[in-house]
Motif scaffolding. Structure first.
Motif, mmCIF file in Angstrom:
data_model
loop_
_atom_site.group_PDB
_atom_site.id
_atom_site.type_symbol
_atom_site.label_atom_id
_atom_site.label_comp_id
_atom_site.label_asym_id
_atom_site.label_seq_id
_atom_site.Cartn_x
_atom_site.Cartn_y
_atom_site.Cartn_z
ATOM 1 N N ASP A 86 0.858 -1.179 0.000
ATOM 2 C CA ASP A 86 0.000 0.000 0.000
ATOM 3 C C ASP A 86 0.898 1.235 0.000
ATOM 4 N N ASP A 89 0.762 3.091 3.275
ATOM 5 C CA ASP A 89 1.260 2.410 4.476
ATOM 6 C C ASP A 89 1.890 1.102 4.024
ATOM 7 N N ARG A 90 3.187 1.098 3.865
ATOM 8 C CA ARG A 90 3.878 -0.046 3.266
ATOM 9 C C ARG A 90 3.802 -1.321 4.115
ATOM 10 N N ARG A 91 3.266 -1.220 5.326
ATOM 11 C CA ARG A 91 3.058 -2.429 6.144
ATOM 12 C C ARG A 91 1.822 -3.186 5.672
ATOM 13 N N ARG A 92 0.968 -2.498 4.950
ATOM 14 C CA ARG A 92 -0.280 -3.100 4.461
ATOM 15 C C ARG A 92 -0.138 -3.527 3.000
#
Length: 158
Positions: A86, A89-92
């Motif tokens: 994402d 939000d690169r964690r998602r």
């Protein structure tokens, strides 16, 4: 001509028949595409933007995130979707449809799309607004009842 009560009764009796026919159509489409009905449902949610993350997809399908992960693995192998970070939000992860087989899906849906486009085009604004209201309220109620049934809670007032 039937009175309002007769029409309301006929419409109420037609709803489960329509839903059943729709399930039969979706099952036939999934078979033609070589995927499961759940995978087709997931693909439709992704294409429409109704579910853009694995978590949203799990919630919309009433599945665990682990089951959705396995389903997305199969769908990626079939070149239906991809999971990408994402940008907000690169964690998602974001689930996106891939164009590889979307033409196949569109071709199978085109007769139904033409039919409903023609039928809806015959309705006036008041009729369309009433139909949209019934469909939106019915969807919300069905989602609420599905959640209630899964939770084991009794019906309100029961």
């Amino acid at each position: 001509m039937a009175d309002q009560r007769e029409l309301a009764t006929a419409a109420a009796l037609e709803i489960p028949r329509f839903v059943s026919a729709t399930v039969l159509f979706q099952t036939a489409m999934a078979e033609r595409l070589g995927i499961s009905a759940t995978e087709l449902h997931g693909l439709q949610l992704v294409i429409s933007g109704a579910a853009t993350s694995p978590t949203e997809l799990a919630r919309a399908l009433g599945m665990t995130t682990g089951a959705v992960t396995r389903m997305l693995d199969r769908m990626e192998t079939q070149r239906l979707v991809e999971r990408v970070p994402d940008p907000a939000d690169r964690r998602r992860l974001v689930v996106r449809p891939l164009p590889d087989r979307l033409d196949d899906v569109a071709d199978l849906y085109s007769p139904v799309a033409r039919f409903f486009g023609d039928r809806l085009g015959r309705l006036d604004r008041r009729q369309l607004a009433a139909l949209l209201g019934v469909l939106a309220d019915g969807r919300a109620f069905a989602e609420q009842e599905a959640a209630r049934l899964r939770s084991g809670k009794p019906e309100n007032g029961a």
